[in-house]
Design a protein around this motif. Structure first.
Motif, PDB file in Angstrom:
ATOM      1  N   ARG A  95     -12.057  11.203  -3.919  1.00 51.19           N
ATOM      2  CA  ARG A  95     -11.405  10.201  -3.071  1.00 51.19           C
ATOM      3  C   ARG A  95     -11.050   9.106  -4.109  1.00 51.19           C
ATOM      4  O   ARG A  95     -11.708   8.686  -4.776  1.00 51.19           O
ATOM      5  CB  ARG A  95     -12.306   9.588  -2.061  1.00 51.19           C
ATOM      6  CG  ARG A  95     -11.517   8.542  -1.003  1.00 51.19           C
ATOM      7  CD  ARG A  95     -12.589   7.708  -0.305  1.00 51.19           C
ATOM      8  NE  ARG A  95     -12.974   6.636  -1.187  1.00 51.19           N
ATOM      9  CZ  ARG A  95     -13.700   5.640  -0.628  1.00 51.19           C
ATOM     10  NH1 ARG A  95     -13.898   5.488   0.848  1.00 51.19           N
ATOM     11  NH2 ARG A  95     -14.259   4.604  -1.353  1.00 51.19           N
ATOM     12  N   ILE A  96      -9.670   8.744  -3.877  1.00 50.12           N
ATOM     13  CA  ILE A  96      -9.213   7.758  -4.632  1.00 50.12           C
ATOM     14  C   ILE A  96      -8.585   6.452  -3.627  1.00 50.12           C
ATOM     15  O   ILE A  96      -7.962   6.784  -3.099  1.00 50.12           O
ATOM     16  CB  ILE A  96      -7.869   8.356  -5.504  1.00 50.12           C
ATOM     17  CG1 ILE A  96      -8.253   9.497  -6.393  1.00 50.12           C
ATOM     18  CG2 ILE A  96      -7.224   7.141  -6.271  1.00 50.12           C
ATOM     19  CD1 ILE A  96      -7.251  10.095  -7.330  1.00 50.12           C
ATOM     20  N   SER A  97      -9.179   5.483  -3.947  1.00 49.04           N
ATOM     21  CA  SER A  97      -8.520   4.213  -3.295  1.00 49.04           C
ATOM     22  C   SER A  97      -7.596   3.685  -3.979  1.00 49.04           C
ATOM     23  O   SER A  97      -7.484   3.247  -5.350  1.00 49.04           O
ATOM     24  CB  SER A  97      -9.941   3.517  -3.085  1.00 49.04           C
ATOM     25  OG  SER A  97      -9.342   2.097  -2.844  1.00 49.04           O
ATOM     26  N   TYR A  98      -6.513   3.302  -3.021  1.00 41.88           N
ATOM     27  CA  TYR A  98      -5.312   2.547  -3.730  1.00 41.88           C
ATOM     28  C   TYR A  98      -5.504   1.090  -3.398  1.00 41.88           C
ATOM     29  O   TYR A  98      -4.304   0.442  -3.454  1.00 41.88           O
ATOM     30  CB  TYR A  98      -3.923   3.337  -3.485  1.00 41.88           C
ATOM     31  CG  TYR A  98      -3.673   3.782  -2.226  1.00 41.88           C
ATOM     32  CD1 TYR A  98      -3.912   4.907  -1.801  1.00 41.88           C
ATOM     33  CD2 TYR A  98      -2.803   3.014  -1.444  1.00 41.88           C
ATOM     34  CE1 TYR A  98      -3.519   5.457  -0.541  1.00 41.88           C
ATOM     35  CE2 TYR A  98      -2.486   3.444  -0.155  1.00 41.88           C
ATOM     36  CZ  TYR A  98      -2.881   4.642   0.202  1.00 41.88           C
ATOM     37  OH  TYR A  98      -2.307   5.181   1.282  1.00 41.88           O
ATOM     38  N   ALA A  99      -6.525   0.613  -2.920  1.00 48.53           N
ATOM     39  CA  ALA A  99      -6.688  -0.878  -2.797  1.00 48.53           C
ATOM     40  C   ALA A  99      -6.882  -1.513  -4.239  1.00 48.53           C
ATOM     41  O   ALA A  99      -7.781  -2.048  -4.491  1.00 48.53           O
ATOM     42  CB  ALA A  99      -7.972  -1.065  -1.854  1.00 48.53           C
ATOM     43  N   ALA A 100      -5.922  -1.143  -5.056  1.00 50.42           N
ATOM     44  CA  ALA A 100      -5.890  -1.730  -6.372  1.00 50.42           C
ATOM     45  C   ALA A 100      -4.592  -2.114  -6.820  1.00 50.42           C
ATOM     46  O   ALA A 100      -3.532  -1.152  -6.542  1.00 50.42           O
ATOM     47  CB  ALA A 100      -6.504  -0.959  -7.323  1.00 50.42           C
ATOM     48  N   ALA A 101      -4.170  -3.031  -7.676  1.00 50.29           N
ATOM     49  CA  ALA A 101      -2.942  -3.436  -8.297  1.00 50.29           C
ATOM     50  C   ALA A 101      -2.127  -2.180  -8.876  1.00 50.29           C
ATOM     51  O   ALA A 101      -2.846  -1.376  -9.380  1.00 50.29           O
ATOM     52  CB  ALA A 101      -3.024  -4.396  -9.302  1.00 50.29           C
ATOM     53  N   MET A 102      -0.866  -2.044  -8.737  1.00 48.68           N
ATOM     54  CA  MET A 102      -0.123  -1.099  -9.183  1.00 48.68           C
ATOM     55  C   MET A 102      -0.168  -0.897 -10.790  1.00 48.68           C
ATOM     56  O   MET A 102      -0.552   0.264 -11.027  1.00 48.68           O
ATOM     57  CB  MET A 102       1.469  -1.580  -9.001  1.00 48.68           C
ATOM     58  CG  MET A 102       2.187  -0.302  -9.009  1.00 48.68           C
ATOM     59  SD  MET A 102       1.942   0.926  -7.799  1.00 48.68           S
ATOM     60  CE  MET A 102       3.485   2.225  -8.181  1.00 48.68           C
ATOM     61  N   PRO A 133      -1.218  12.201   3.639  1.00 48.56           N
ATOM     62  CA  PRO A 133      -1.986  10.981   3.277  1.00 48.56           C
ATOM     63  C   PRO A 133      -1.252   9.570   4.116  1.00 48.56           C
ATOM     64  O   PRO A 133      -0.685   8.807   3.344  1.00 48.56           O
ATOM     65  CB  PRO A 133      -2.168  10.710   2.054  1.00 48.56           C
ATOM     66  CG  PRO A 133      -0.977  11.326   1.558  1.00 48.56           C
ATOM     67  CD  PRO A 133      -0.421  12.444   2.302  1.00 48.56           C
ATOM     68  N   ASN A 134      -1.025   9.644   5.468  1.00 50.09           N
ATOM     69  CA  ASN A 134      -0.299   8.709   5.888  1.00 50.09           C
ATOM     70  C   ASN A 134      -1.119   7.318   6.725  1.00 50.09           C
ATOM     71  O   ASN A 134      -0.481   6.919   7.584  1.00 50.09           O
ATOM     72  CB  ASN A 134       0.479   9.376   6.901  1.00 50.09           C
ATOM     73  CG  ASN A 134       0.035  10.233   8.011  1.00 50.09           C
ATOM     74  OD1 ASN A 134      -1.383  10.273   7.787  1.00 50.09           O
ATOM     75  ND2 ASN A 134       0.310  11.125   8.666  1.00 50.09           N
ATOM     76  N   GLY A 135      -2.182   7.192   5.911  1.00 49.45           N
ATOM     77  CA  GLY A 135      -2.881   6.021   6.587  1.00 49.45           C
ATOM     78  C   GLY A 135      -3.937   5.539   5.787  1.00 49.45           C
ATOM     79  O   GLY A 135      -4.293   6.252   4.796  1.00 49.45           O
ATOM     80  N   TYR A 190       0.989  -1.242   0.000  1.00 46.98           N
ATOM     81  CA  TYR A 190       0.067   0.068  -0.078  1.00 46.98           C
ATOM     82  C   TYR A 190       0.912   1.445   0.044  1.00 46.98           C
ATOM     83  O   TYR A 190       0.550   2.256  -0.600  1.00 46.98           O
ATOM     84  CB  TYR A 190      -0.890   0.029   1.231  1.00 46.98           C
ATOM     85  CG  TYR A 190      -2.154  -1.017   1.327  1.00 46.98           C
ATOM     86  CD1 TYR A 190      -2.958  -0.995   0.186  1.00 46.98           C
ATOM     87  CD2 TYR A 190      -2.420  -1.805   2.298  1.00 46.98           C
ATOM     88  CE1 TYR A 190      -3.985  -1.979   0.081  1.00 46.98           C
ATOM     89  CE2 TYR A 190      -3.379  -2.693   2.141  1.00 46.98           C
ATOM     90  CZ  TYR A 190      -4.395  -2.735   1.300  1.00 46.98           C
ATOM     91  OH  TYR A 190      -5.264  -3.626   1.134  1.00 46.98           O
ATOM     92  N   GLN A 191       1.922   1.188   0.829  1.00 48.96           N
ATOM     93  CA  GLN A 191       2.739   2.516   0.751  1.00 48.96           C
ATOM     94  C   GLN A 191       3.382   2.718  -0.587  1.00 48.96           C
ATOM     95  O   GLN A 191       3.560   3.935  -0.805  1.00 48.96           O
ATOM     96  CB  GLN A 191       4.024   2.033   2.033  1.00 48.96           C
ATOM     97  CG  GLN A 191       4.568   3.362   2.037  1.00 48.96           C
ATOM     98  CD  GLN A 191       5.482   3.360   3.469  1.00 48.96           C
ATOM     99  OE1 GLN A 191       5.185   2.658   4.313  1.00 48.96           O
ATOM    100  NE2 GLN A 191       6.147   4.445   3.809  1.00 48.96           N
ATOM    101  N   LYS A 192       3.930   1.807  -1.181  1.00 50.97           N
ATOM    102  CA  LYS A 192       4.306   2.025  -2.452  1.00 50.97           C
ATOM    103  C   LYS A 192       3.321   2.602  -3.562  1.00 50.97           C
ATOM    104  O   LYS A 192       3.610   3.458  -4.048  1.00 50.97           O
ATOM    105  CB  LYS A 192       4.746   0.672  -3.315  1.00 50.97           C
ATOM    106  CG  LYS A 192       6.259   0.412  -2.832  1.00 50.97           C
ATOM    107  CD  LYS A 192       6.417  -1.028  -3.938  1.00 50.97           C
ATOM    108  CE  LYS A 192       6.886  -2.163  -3.091  1.00 50.97           C
ATOM    109  NZ  LYS A 192       6.628  -3.569  -3.933  1.00 50.97           N
TER     110      LYS A 192
END
Ligand SMILES: Cc1ncc(COP(=O)(O)O)c(C=O)c1O
Length: 391
Positions: free
Chosen positions: A367-374, A319-321, A298-300
């Motif tokens: 709002r953008i979710s980064y619970a998605a593949a790179m 955006p630290n969490g 997630y951090q990447k």
């Protein structure tokens, strides 16, 4: 016109709007080849050893009701998990409750804590569930804008809101790391808020469901570290262990409060699924550090998105969490967040959530979710770039 049976239903429920997210989905559902960064759930699967623990539970016929608060081993496991991770000390015998996801934890806490007319401070932009639940309890949400204070509630702002309401504030609902902003509180910020909360005898209902997903220099701190007597901690495994479908959450509070919430929980759901509790026990014991690998990934993704979006002119608060970026729409673009997102979906085939869905204080943001593949995020940023630069 004749009154229908529906018209006579609970007036609070009748007045609650379904989420704007659904409205947005309806307007964009026919866009072909749409890439969605809208989901608030991990794209990882539940770790294998956790699934195996549940399978074993089924095979051993652990398929009956459990104790209403949850099975004793799990409560002990949760107590140990919270102590190791966040230095919290709760007695598994009477200070912890297992719930059907964090969501039931929030609902049972709110319904137990509030009387009609009670005023509850809700820093905004905010997760969509709290205000409807407060209304359902016939209490009064008092939203406090945090969009000009870096998406955190400052002690000064809290004091001001209390003063404006003549000191008559019963509770506050806090969520950190936050959905939708991804911002979390630093230790000293929480400690300062705790002082105000204690001074005014306010109950702090703290949704810490994203506690394992922090990316700053310091790990997560719980409000209970600073104001234990005032705090109801809500946590769970949906985000930390990619277990959204298992529906396991926890409430931690002093025994006299847990005793009352337990009644609400009892009459709402009896207990959490026995099989899910077996899985949860494995997660909080053998899987205590399962979130670390996911967190690295997630951090990447966060770093990648932060850099790309900033370069395109989006402003983003710390955006630290969690796994969201809440970005201010650049000047020169459509500022109405719903219109911006519908246009982005139609022209660039990229779907993100309009900030207005999280309260009027979220207007002008997405709002953008980064619970998605790179690879998905890379493609999303190509689409965003061509939209913003008008290519
Ligand atoms: C802030 C917050 N609280 C609670 C929940 C619900 O968690 P659970 O799936 O454990 O009920 C979510 C899910 O998106 C969330 O973002």
């Amino acid at each position: 016109m004749e009154q229908t049976l529906r018209d006579g239903l609970n007036d609070q429920i009748l007045s609650i709007e379904v989420s704007l997210i659904r409205k947005f989905d309806e307007q964009t559902s026919d866009v072909p080849d749409i890439l969605k960064l809208t989901l608030g759930e991990p794209d990882f699967n539940t770790p294998e050893h956790i699934k195996q623990a549940a399978i074993k539970g089924i095979e051993e016929n652990f398929t009956h009701y459990t104790a209403n608060a949850g099975m004793p081993d799990l409560l002990k496991g949760v107590a140990a998990f919270m102590k190791t991770k966040y230095h919290l000390n709760y007695n598994p015998a009477d200070e912890i409750l297992t719930t059907v996801g964090a969501e039931e934890g929030v609902a049972a806490s709110i319904l137990t804590a509030l009387n009609p007319g009670d005023k509850v401070i809700v820093p905004s932009p905010i997760y969509t569930a709290y205000v409807p639940l407060i209304r359902l309890a016939r209490a009064v949400p008092i939203t406090v804008d945090t969009s000009d204070t870096g998406m955190v509630l400052t002690p000064e702002r809290l004091e001001k809101a209390i003063e404006e309401n003549g000191g008559d504030i019963k509770a506050i609902v806090l969520n950190y790391p936050s959905n939708p902003t991804g911002v979390t509180y630093l230790k000293e910020e929480l400690a300062a808020l705790a002082e105000v909360i204690k001074k005014h005898h306010i109950l702090a209902i703290c949704d810490e469901i994203y506690s394992e997903l922090t990316y700053g220099d310091e790990p997560h701190h719980s409000m209970a570290e600073f104001a234990k007597e005032n705090t109801i901690v809500i946590n769970g495994l949906s985000k930390s262990h990619a277990m959204t479908g298992w529906r396991v959450g926890f409430i931690l509070a002093s025994a006299d409060i847990i005793k009352e919430i337990r009644k609400t929980h009892m009459y709402l759901v009896s207990s959490t699924s026995s099989i899910s509790q077996k899985a949860a026990l494995e997660a909080v014991t053998a899987g205590i550090d399962d979130a670390l690998e996911m967190r690295k990934e997630y951090q990447k993704r966060r770093d990648f998105l932060y850099e790309k979006l900033s370069a395109l002119g989006f402003e983003i608060a710390r955006p630290n969490g969690a796994f969201y970026i809440f970005a201010k729409i650049p000047a020169g673009q459509i500022q109405d967040s719903m219109q911006f997102c519908v246009d982005l979906a139609k022209k660039a085939h990229l779907s993100v959530i309009p900030g207005i869905a999280f309260g009027k204080e979220g207007e002008g943001y997405i709002r953008i979710s980064y619970a998605a593949a790179m690879e998905k995020l890379e493609e999303a940023m190509r689409r965003m770039e061509s939209y913003i630069l008008g290519k």
